[in-house]
Every structure is written in structure tokens, then in C-alpha cells.
Scaffold this motif. Structure first.
Motif, PDB file in Angstrom:
ATOM      1  N   PRO A   5     -11.219   0.090 -17.769  1.00  0.00           N
ATOM      2  CA  PRO A   5     -10.643   0.382 -16.817  1.00  0.00           C
ATOM      3  C   PRO A   5     -11.399   0.191 -15.720  1.00  0.00           C
ATOM      4  CG  PRO A   5     -11.898   2.307 -18.142  1.00  0.00           C
ATOM      5  CD  PRO A   5     -11.962   0.314 -18.686  1.00  0.00           C
ATOM      6  N   CYS A   6     -10.247   0.857 -14.043  1.00  0.00           N
ATOM      7  CA  CYS A   6     -10.159  -0.127 -12.937  1.00  0.00           C
ATOM      8  C   CYS A   6     -10.458   0.560 -12.012  1.00  0.00           C
ATOM      9  CB  CYS A   6      -9.064  -0.927 -12.752  1.00  0.00           C
ATOM     10  SG  CYS A   6      -9.339  -2.533 -13.529  1.00  0.00           S
ATOM     11  N   ALA A   7     -10.780   1.133 -10.688  1.00  0.00           N
ATOM     12  CA  ALA A   7     -10.868   1.908 -10.251  1.00  0.00           C
ATOM     13  C   ALA A   7     -10.057   1.373  -8.876  1.00  0.00           C
ATOM     14  CB  ALA A   7     -12.708   2.469  -8.613  1.00  0.00           C
ATOM     15  N   LEU A   8      -8.955   2.346  -8.621  1.00  0.00           N
ATOM     16  CA  LEU A   8      -7.699   1.508  -7.686  1.00  0.00           C
ATOM     17  C   LEU A   8      -7.829   2.871  -6.233  1.00  0.00           C
ATOM     18  CD1 LEU A   8      -5.025   0.383 -10.715  1.00  0.00           C
ATOM     19  CD2 LEU A   8      -6.375  -0.767  -9.185  1.00  0.00           C
ATOM     20  N   THR A   9      -6.957   1.923  -5.502  1.00  0.00           N
ATOM     21  CA  THR A   9      -7.007   3.261  -4.104  1.00  0.00           C
ATOM     22  C   THR A   9      -5.323   3.480  -4.556  1.00  0.00           C
ATOM     23  OG1 THR A   9      -7.959   1.316  -3.417  1.00  0.00           O
ATOM     24  CG2 THR A   9      -6.205   2.946  -1.882  1.00  0.00           C
ATOM     25  N   GLY A  10      -4.644   4.306  -4.824  1.00  0.00           N
ATOM     26  CA  GLY A  10      -4.194   5.677  -4.493  1.00  0.00           C
ATOM     27  C   GLY A  10      -2.860   5.476  -3.091  1.00  0.00           C
ATOM     28  N   LEU A  19       7.400   7.641 -10.392  1.00  0.00           N
ATOM     29  CA  LEU A  19       6.639   5.875  -9.904  1.00  0.00           C
ATOM     30  C   LEU A  19       5.146   6.654  -9.042  1.00  0.00           C
ATOM     31  CD1 LEU A  19       9.286   4.133  -7.850  1.00  0.00           C
ATOM     32  CD2 LEU A  19       7.870   3.573  -9.965  1.00  0.00           C
ATOM     33  N   LEU A  20       3.828   5.808  -9.715  1.00  0.00           N
ATOM     34  CA  LEU A  20       2.241   6.219  -8.640  1.00  0.00           C
ATOM     35  C   LEU A  20       2.803   4.897  -8.023  1.00  0.00           C
ATOM     36  CD1 LEU A  20       0.640   7.653 -11.594  1.00  0.00           C
ATOM     37  CD2 LEU A  20       1.870   8.913  -9.486  1.00  0.00           C
ATOM     38  N   SER A  21       2.151   3.822  -6.673  1.00  0.00           N
ATOM     39  CA  SER A  21       1.701   2.909  -5.738  1.00  0.00           C
ATOM     40  C   SER A  21       0.042   3.462  -5.873  1.00  0.00           C
ATOM     41  CB  SER A  21       2.593   2.559  -4.814  1.00  0.00           C
ATOM     42  OG  SER A  21       2.387   1.651  -3.983  1.00  0.00           O
ATOM     43  N   MET A  22      -0.012   1.876  -6.088  1.00  0.00           N
ATOM     44  CA  MET A  22      -1.548   1.935  -6.280  1.00  0.00           C
ATOM     45  C   MET A  22      -1.781   0.033  -5.725  1.00  0.00           C
ATOM     46  SD  MET A  22      -2.909   4.099  -9.659  1.00  0.00           S
ATOM     47  CE  MET A  22      -1.214   3.574 -10.791  1.00  0.00           C
ATOM     48  N   ILE A  23      -3.097   0.226  -4.949  1.00  0.00           N
ATOM     49  CA  ILE A  23      -3.365  -1.096  -4.603  1.00  0.00           C
ATOM     50  C   ILE A  23      -5.067  -1.281  -5.748  1.00  0.00           C
ATOM     51  CG2 ILE A  23      -4.034  -2.957  -3.059  1.00  0.00           C
ATOM     52  CD1 ILE A  23      -2.198  -0.557  -0.624  1.00  0.00           C
ATOM     53  N   LEU A  68      -8.092  -1.707   4.469  1.00  0.00           N
ATOM     54  CA  LEU A  68      -7.720  -0.946   2.625  1.00  0.00           C
ATOM     55  C   LEU A  68      -7.648   0.264   3.466  1.00  0.00           C
ATOM     56  CD1 LEU A  68      -6.239  -1.873   0.144  1.00  0.00           C
ATOM     57  CD2 LEU A  68      -8.606  -1.166  -0.795  1.00  0.00           C
ATOM     58  N   GLY A  69      -7.997   0.537   3.914  1.00  0.00           N
ATOM     59  CA  GLY A  69      -8.003   2.730   4.476  1.00  0.00           C
ATOM     60  C   GLY A  69      -7.063   3.279   4.560  1.00  0.00           C
ATOM     61  N   ASN A  70      -6.112   2.256   5.451  1.00  0.00           N
ATOM     62  CA  ASN A  70      -4.508   2.375   6.282  1.00  0.00           C
ATOM     63  C   ASN A  70      -3.526   2.589   4.967  1.00  0.00           C
ATOM     64  OD1 ASN A  70      -4.822   2.047   8.581  1.00  0.00           O
ATOM     65  ND2 ASN A  70      -5.033   0.358   8.106  1.00  0.00           N
ATOM     66  N   ALA A  71      -3.871   1.716   3.440  1.00  0.00           N
ATOM     67  CA  ALA A  71      -2.460   2.343   2.082  1.00  0.00           C
ATOM     68  C   ALA A  71      -2.970   3.538   2.024  1.00  0.00           C
ATOM     69  CB  ALA A  71      -3.651   1.343   0.857  1.00  0.00           C
ATOM     70  N   VAL A  72      -3.853   4.467   1.921  1.00  0.00           N
ATOM     71  CA  VAL A  72      -4.029   5.926   1.843  1.00  0.00           C
ATOM     72  C   VAL A  72      -3.713   6.851   2.336  1.00  0.00           C
ATOM     73  CG1 VAL A  72      -5.476   7.772   1.318  1.00  0.00           C
ATOM     74  CG2 VAL A  72      -6.294   5.224   0.336  1.00  0.00           C
ATOM     75  N   LEU A  73      -3.651   6.499   3.814  1.00  0.00           N
ATOM     76  CA  LEU A  73      -4.023   7.707   5.365  1.00  0.00           C
ATOM     77  C   LEU A  73      -1.483   7.800   5.791  1.00  0.00           C
ATOM     78  CD1 LEU A  73      -6.610   6.517   7.754  1.00  0.00           C
ATOM     79  CD2 LEU A  73      -6.004   8.573   6.841  1.00  0.00           C
ATOM     80  N   PHE A  74      -1.130   5.847   5.220  1.00  0.00           N
ATOM     81  CA  PHE A  74      -0.159   6.557   5.850  1.00  0.00           C
ATOM     82  C   PHE A  74       0.249   7.635   4.749  1.00  0.00           C
ATOM     83  CE2 PHE A  74       1.034   2.453   3.062  1.00  0.00           C
ATOM     84  CZ  PHE A  74       1.513   3.534   1.722  1.00  0.00           C
ATOM     85  N   SER A  75       0.467   8.080   3.487  1.00  0.00           N
ATOM     86  CA  SER A  75       0.834   9.188   2.733  1.00  0.00           C
ATOM     87  C   SER A  75       0.102  10.528   3.534  1.00  0.00           C
ATOM     88  CB  SER A  75       0.286   8.888   1.295  1.00  0.00           C
ATOM     89  OG  SER A  75       1.160   7.770   0.839  1.00  0.00           O
ATOM     90  N   ILE A  76      -0.989  10.785   4.023  1.00  0.00           N
ATOM     91  CA  ILE A  76      -1.585  11.260   4.750  1.00  0.00           C
ATOM     92  C   ILE A  76      -1.006  11.974   5.942  1.00  0.00           C
ATOM     93  CG2 ILE A  76      -4.254  12.473   5.344  1.00  0.00           C
ATOM     94  CD1 ILE A  76      -4.990  10.825   4.219  1.00  0.00           C
ATOM     95  N   GLY A  77      -0.378  10.591   6.504  1.00  0.00           N
ATOM     96  CA  GLY A  77       0.707  11.027   7.758  1.00  0.00           C
ATOM     97  C   GLY A  77       1.476  11.627   7.479  1.00  0.00           C
ATOM     98  N   LYS A  78       2.295  11.145   6.970  1.00  0.00           N
ATOM     99  CA  LYS A  78       3.671  11.541   6.157  1.00  0.00           C
ATOM    100  C   LYS A  78       3.244  12.958   6.162  1.00  0.00           C
ATOM    101  CE  LYS A  78       7.790  11.244   3.138  1.00  0.00           C
ATOM    102  NZ  LYS A  78       7.344  10.804   1.322  1.00  0.00           N
ATOM    103  N   ALA A  79       2.112  13.495   4.831  1.00  0.00           N
ATOM    104  CA  ALA A  79       2.202  15.344   4.768  1.00  0.00           C
ATOM    105  C   ALA A  79       2.036  15.316   5.749  1.00  0.00           C
ATOM    106  CB  ALA A  79       1.262  14.845   4.131  1.00  0.00           C
TER     107      ALA A  79
END
Length: 182
Positions: A5-10, A19-23, A68-79
Motif C-alpha cells: 500500500p502507498c499513500a497517494l495524492t488525489g 476515472l481517478l487521477s492520483m499523483i 504538489l499541493g497544487n495537484a489537489v487545489l485545482f480540483s478545489i478551485g473548480k468546485a
């Protein structure tokens, strides 16, 4: 191949296509094995864990992402934009080569300030966006002081702040915002 198991950034979800995109940061053996996964290969995922992000409606939201925080924030910005909010987004990177997902970040914000610690700068491509050489806190202060030029969303208009990055970056952003607005 079996991967522990690996912890990934959604990054994002497309419910219609399933589809799911993870980093994955390739730091250990298992995370490096993720790079070998082939299209269509089955994986097991768990999550999300934690609480969902609470977003207001019809207000101004300030997003501050470090690396890497930007990988999560663009989904939050869209919402946030889907809820009628104006979004001011500070996207900070150590180096321009760390920069990625321009289109998604731009779609998530009315105004993006691209900040990079060391040259070269990340050029703004939309008229509303700005580029800054320096860290994200310095970019916020320059933006608030008008040193970046005329802006369509004042920093002081933000009623909500969401910062994702290192602990040090988030603490500095929070302190700077409170200092700027008081």
C-alpha cells in the motif's frame, strides 16, 4: 506485480467515466513501481480518508498551493467556481521545472499568480494572471501592495483561505494573510 500500500495524492475524479487521477512521488521502491503500471491494469484504492473541503457560495476564495499541493487545489478551485465563488490562486513552486497542469489550474481560478523561488519565472498566459519571482508569501505581499499591477480581485476580498503545501509554507501563508488584512 504486487505493490505494498502507498499513500497517494488525489488530483481529480471523473465520475461519468469512472476515472481517478492520483499523483505518486517516486521516493521508495513501491512508489517507483507505480510508474510501471500499464493502462487498463487493475489496482485497488482506498479513500478518501478525512473530511471533505467546505466551500462557501458566491464569495471570494483564496487558494495557496506549494508544489504538489497544487495537484489537489485545482480540483478545489473548480468546485469553488461551480458554487459561484471568485477564486484567487497563488501557485508556488521551487523551480519552474516543477510546474505542471497549467490548464487545470487556470480553469480553477479567475486570477492565478505564478510564483517561483528561482529563475526562470513561469510566464502568465492569460491577461488576468501574473508572474512573480520569489516565494509564495512574497508574491502575496507584492499582490496586496499593488506591486504586481492592477488586479481584478483584491486579496482583502477573500473570505476563505485554503492552503496546501509544506507545514512551513502553510504557516507562513496564514501569517502573511492575517498581517495583510489587519
Amino acid at each position: 506485480a504486487l505493490i505494498e500500500p502507498c499513500a497517494l495524492t488525489g488530483a481529480w475524479v471523473d465520475k461519468e467515466k469512472g476515472l481517478l487521477s492520483m499523483i505518486t512521488l517516486e521516493l521508495g521502491v513501491s512508489s517507483r513501481l507505480c510508474a510501471l503500471l500499464q493502462e487498463g491494469e487493475r489496482v485497488v484504492v482506498m479513500g478518501p480518508t478525512g473530511a471533505p473541503t467546505e466551500l462557501p457560495e458566491n464569495e471570494t476564495v483564496l487558494l495557496c498551493g506549494g508544489g504538489l499541493g497544487n495537484a489537489v487545489l485545482f480540483s478545489i478551485g473548480k468546485a469553488a467556481r461551480e458554487r459561484g465563488n471568485r477564486v484567487l490562486y497563488f501557485a508556488g513552486y521551487k523551480k519552474a521545472e516543477d510546474f505542471y497542469k497549467r490548464e487545470q489550474i487556470e480553469a480553477a481560478a479567475d486570477v492565478v499568480v505564478w510564483a517561483v523561488d528561482a529563475p526562470p519565472i513561469i510566464p502568465a498566459t492569460r491577461p488576468s494572471d501574473l508572474a512573480f519571482l520569489g516565494n509564495i508569501v512574497q508574491a502575496m505581499l507584492a499582490y496586496a501592495d499593488g506591486r504586481l499591477g492592477k488586479t481584478s480581485i483584491p486579496l482583502a476580498a477573500a473570505s476563505h483561505l485554503i492552503a496546501i503545501g509544506s507545514d512551513r509554507m502553510m504557516a507562513a501563508v496564514t501569517a502573511a494573510r492575517h498581517g495583510v488584512l489587519k
